[in-house]
Every structure is written in structure tokens, then in C-alpha cells.
Design a protein around this motif. Structure first.
Motif, PDB file in Angstrom:
ATOM      1  N   TRP A  79       0.832  -1.208   0.000  1.00 47.38           N
ATOM      2  CA  TRP A  79       0.000   0.000   0.000  1.00 47.38           C
ATOM      3  C   TRP A  79       0.867   1.258   0.000  1.00 47.38           C
ATOM      4  CZ3 TRP A  79      -4.616   0.610  -1.559  1.00 47.38           C
ATOM      5  CH2 TRP A  79      -5.608  -0.349  -1.354  1.00 47.38           C
ATOM      6  N   GLU A  82       1.912   2.091  -3.460  1.00 49.89           N
ATOM      7  CA  GLU A  82       0.804   2.632  -4.243  1.00 49.89           C
ATOM      8  C   GLU A  82       0.436   4.051  -3.816  1.00 49.89           C
ATOM      9  OE1 GLU A  82      -3.947   1.740  -4.935  1.00 49.89           O
ATOM     10  OE2 GLU A  82      -2.552   0.049  -4.866  1.00 49.89           O
ATOM     11  N   GLY A 143     -13.424   1.801  -1.636  1.00 52.07           N
ATOM     12  CA  GLY A 143     -13.442   1.001  -2.857  1.00 52.07           C
ATOM     13  C   GLY A 143     -12.084   0.402  -3.182  1.00 52.07           C
ATOM     14  N   ARG A 144     -11.043   1.169  -2.988  1.00 53.44           N
ATOM     15  CA  ARG A 144      -9.690   0.674  -3.273  1.00 53.44           C
ATOM     16  C   ARG A 144      -9.291  -0.438  -2.313  1.00 53.44           C
ATOM     17  NH1 ARG A 144      -6.241   6.160  -3.568  1.00 53.44           N
ATOM     18  NH2 ARG A 144      -4.524   4.748  -4.106  1.00 53.44           N
ATOM     19  N   THR A 146     -11.321  -2.395  -0.718  1.00 53.71           N
ATOM     20  CA  THR A 146     -12.154  -3.551  -1.033  1.00 53.71           C
ATOM     21  C   THR A 146     -11.623  -4.282  -2.260  1.00 53.71           C
ATOM     22  OG1 THR A 146     -14.099  -2.481  -0.074  1.00 53.71           O
ATOM     23  CG2 THR A 146     -14.504  -4.292  -1.606  1.00 53.71           C
ATOM     24  N   GLU A 147     -11.207  -3.545  -3.259  1.00 47.25           N
ATOM     25  CA  GLU A 147     -10.685  -4.148  -4.487  1.00 47.25           C
ATOM     26  C   GLU A 147      -9.413  -4.938  -4.220  1.00 47.25           C
ATOM     27  OE1 GLU A 147     -10.534  -5.254  -8.413  1.00 47.25           O
ATOM     28  OE2 GLU A 147     -12.160  -4.170  -7.399  1.00 47.25           O
ATOM     29  N   ARG A 148      -8.551  -4.440  -3.344  1.00 48.58           N
ATOM     30  CA  ARG A 148      -7.289  -5.130  -3.039  1.00 48.58           C
ATOM     31  C   ARG A 148      -7.553  -6.444  -2.307  1.00 48.58           C
ATOM     32  NH1 ARG A 148      -1.976  -3.321  -2.010  1.00 48.58           N
ATOM     33  NH2 ARG A 148      -2.407  -1.854  -3.698  1.00 48.58           N
ATOM     34  N   ALA A 149      -8.596  -6.495  -1.504  1.00 50.10           N
ATOM     35  CA  ALA A 149      -9.002  -7.725  -0.795  1.00 50.10           C
ATOM     36  C   ALA A 149      -7.885  -8.305   0.077  1.00 50.10           C
ATOM     37  CB  ALA A 149      -9.527  -8.776  -1.774  1.00 50.10           C
ATOM     38  N   ARG A 186     -14.065 -11.341   0.242  1.00 50.17           N
ATOM     39  CA  ARG A 186     -14.579 -11.217  -1.128  1.00 50.17           C
ATOM     40  C   ARG A 186     -16.028 -11.681  -1.219  1.00 50.17           C
ATOM     41  NH1 ARG A 186     -10.693 -15.049  -3.580  1.00 50.17           N
ATOM     42  NH2 ARG A 186     -12.031 -14.889  -5.443  1.00 50.17           N
ATOM     43  N   ARG A 190     -17.848  -7.991  -2.806  1.00 57.79           N
ATOM     44  CA  ARG A 190     -18.183  -7.843  -4.219  1.00 57.79           C
ATOM     45  C   ARG A 190     -18.380  -9.160  -4.977  1.00 57.79           C
ATOM     46  NH1 ARG A 190     -14.270  -2.818  -6.147  1.00 57.79           N
ATOM     47  NH2 ARG A 190     -15.276  -1.219  -4.844  1.00 57.79           N
ATOM     48  N   GLU A 191     -18.172 -10.289  -4.322  1.00 60.86           N
ATOM     49  CA  GLU A 191     -18.295 -11.569  -5.025  1.00 60.86           C
ATOM     50  C   GLU A 191     -19.259 -12.500  -4.286  1.00 60.86           C
ATOM     51  OE1 GLU A 191     -14.462 -13.151  -6.515  1.00 60.86           O
ATOM     52  OE2 GLU A 191     -13.579 -11.345  -5.620  1.00 60.86           O
TER      53      GLU A 191
END
Length: 220
Positions: A79, A82, A143-144, A146-149, A186, A190-191
Motif C-alpha cells: 500500500w 501505491e 473502494g480501493r 475492497t478491491e485489493r481484498a 470477497r 463484491r463476489e
């Protein structure tokens, strides 16, 4: 070898993102050993599993299933690259900053021995919230994240004792299912197509099991 890099305790900070106007997400490394014990029920117990830590919003944080929060130094470093900033231990609100341990790949019900006496059990992943987003002050943070999981793991206290920076961490028990912290995060996020897989874990906490059943039944 997996090791505990730091044990982090909360410092109260004002926050407009919380309903009570204050948060304990700002956690700083302790200077010496820290006592670990089961805090009791969320909302009516001691809050954190670490003596000296502060849980300010006891209705949403703390309690036996969220007694201790662990995050991997390796994930903090990723992180940091990034975000272009240094991320010290405790900045994600974690109590334990670890090294050499696959926290995202830890299985629900997996047990860790930290130091000589303390045993902790992996329970649920962390869910990012508005308080976390406000604290990080990064655009689209929820959101970021969550996307990285790579959410980090909450743990319950199986055996109390004292821990300190530099203590070894050993995985002493691993269930035979494949339901990990990452998979659970996940599935609950989102899954949702992954939700049925969570029920294969007999060690999944009952409150999460009930949530999964409700979602599979279409009840939200």
C-alpha cells in the motif's frame, strides 16, 4: 519465521466520521509487553483484547470475535508503494503488525501462538468503514481497499498472556477447509457468488454463518 513487529495501542482522536465524534483507530507501538485477554461481549465487555488499547465505539468494534486485529507488514508496504507514503505499524488501526505471515491466506479458525503463552484464533476479516476512510484521507479509499481484498484478520483470544514486539508467531492449528480471510472478505463484499463456499467452514462464527444464510435466502 513469522514475527510480531509491533503491538499497537489506540490513541483517542476526534473524528467527524463517527457517530460519537471520537475514534481509537490511531494506534501506536507499545514500548513494552502488553497483556492480552478475552474482552467479553461487544458493547458490554472490555472492548479490546489488549490492555491499554482503546475501543471508543463499542457498538461496532471490539468484543470477543474482534478482540485483536492483525495486519501484515508486507501488505502495508504494498500500500505504501501505491500511495507514495510511509505507513508505520498501527496506521491501519491494527493491534498486531506481523511479518512473514500470510494474514489474507489465514483460514477461519486457524490458531496462532504469539510469544510463549498467547494463542489467538482467526475469526473474521476487517470491513472498511467511513472512519477508516476519513483517517486515511485517500480518494475512494473504501473502494480501493475492497478491491485489493487484503483486509487483515480479526482474532479472538484462546489463551491469555503477554506479548511484545519481536515475539515469534507460530501457526499451531489449521482447519482442513479452504475458507480464508481473503475468500470470506470477497464473498461478503463484491463476489456474493462465493457465499456458499463459506458454509463449508465449521469454524465460521455463527453470526457470519447467519448473515450468509440470510443473503443466500435473499433476505439481505
Amino acid at each position: 519465521m513469522a514475527v510480531l513487529l509491533s503491538v499497537n495501542l489506540g490513541v483517542p482522536r476526534s473524528s467527524p466520521a463517527t457517530r460519537i465524534g471520537v475514534t481509537g483507530i490511531d494506534k501506536r507501538p507499545a514500548g513494552g509487553p502488553v497483556e492480552v485477554r478475552a474482552p467479553g461481549p461487544k458493547g458490554s465487555g472490555l472492548g479490546s483484547g489488549l490492555v491499554g488499547d482503546r475501543i471508543l465505539d463499542g457498538g461496532h468494534h471490539g468484543g470477543d470475535l474482534q478482540a485483536v486485529y492483525a495486519y501484515a507488514r508486507e501488505d502495508l508496504d504494498a500500500w505504501g508503494v501505491e500511495l507514495g507514503r510511509e505507513l508505520p505499524g498501527g496506521v491501519f488501526g491494527e493491534n498486531l503488525t506481523t511479518s512473514g505471515l500470510d494474514v489474507t491466506g489465514a483460514r477461519i479458525g486457524e490458531r496462532w501462538r504469539v510469544g510463549a503463552d498467547v494463542v489467538l484464533e482467526v475469526t473474521v476479516p476487517r470491513t472498511p468503514c467511513k472512519t477508516f476512510a476519513h483517517w486515511m484521507a485517500e480518494r475512494g479509499w473504501i473502494g480501493r481497499f475492497t478491491e485489493r481484498a487484503a483486509p487483515g484478520a480479526y482474532l479472538r483470544v484462546v489463551a491469555p498472556g503477554r506479548i511484545r514486539a519481536g515475539d515469534p508467531i507460530e501457526v499451531v492449528e489449521r482447519p482442513d477447509h479452504d475458507v480464508t480471510i481473503g475468500l470470506t472478505f470477497r464473498a461478503l463484499g463484491r463476489e456474493p457468488e462465493l457465499l456458499p463456499r463459506l458454509l463449508a467452514a465449521g469454524t465460521l462464527p455463527e453470526e457470519i454463518r447467519a448473515k450468509v444464510r440470510r443473503r443466500l435466502a435473499g433476505a439481505g
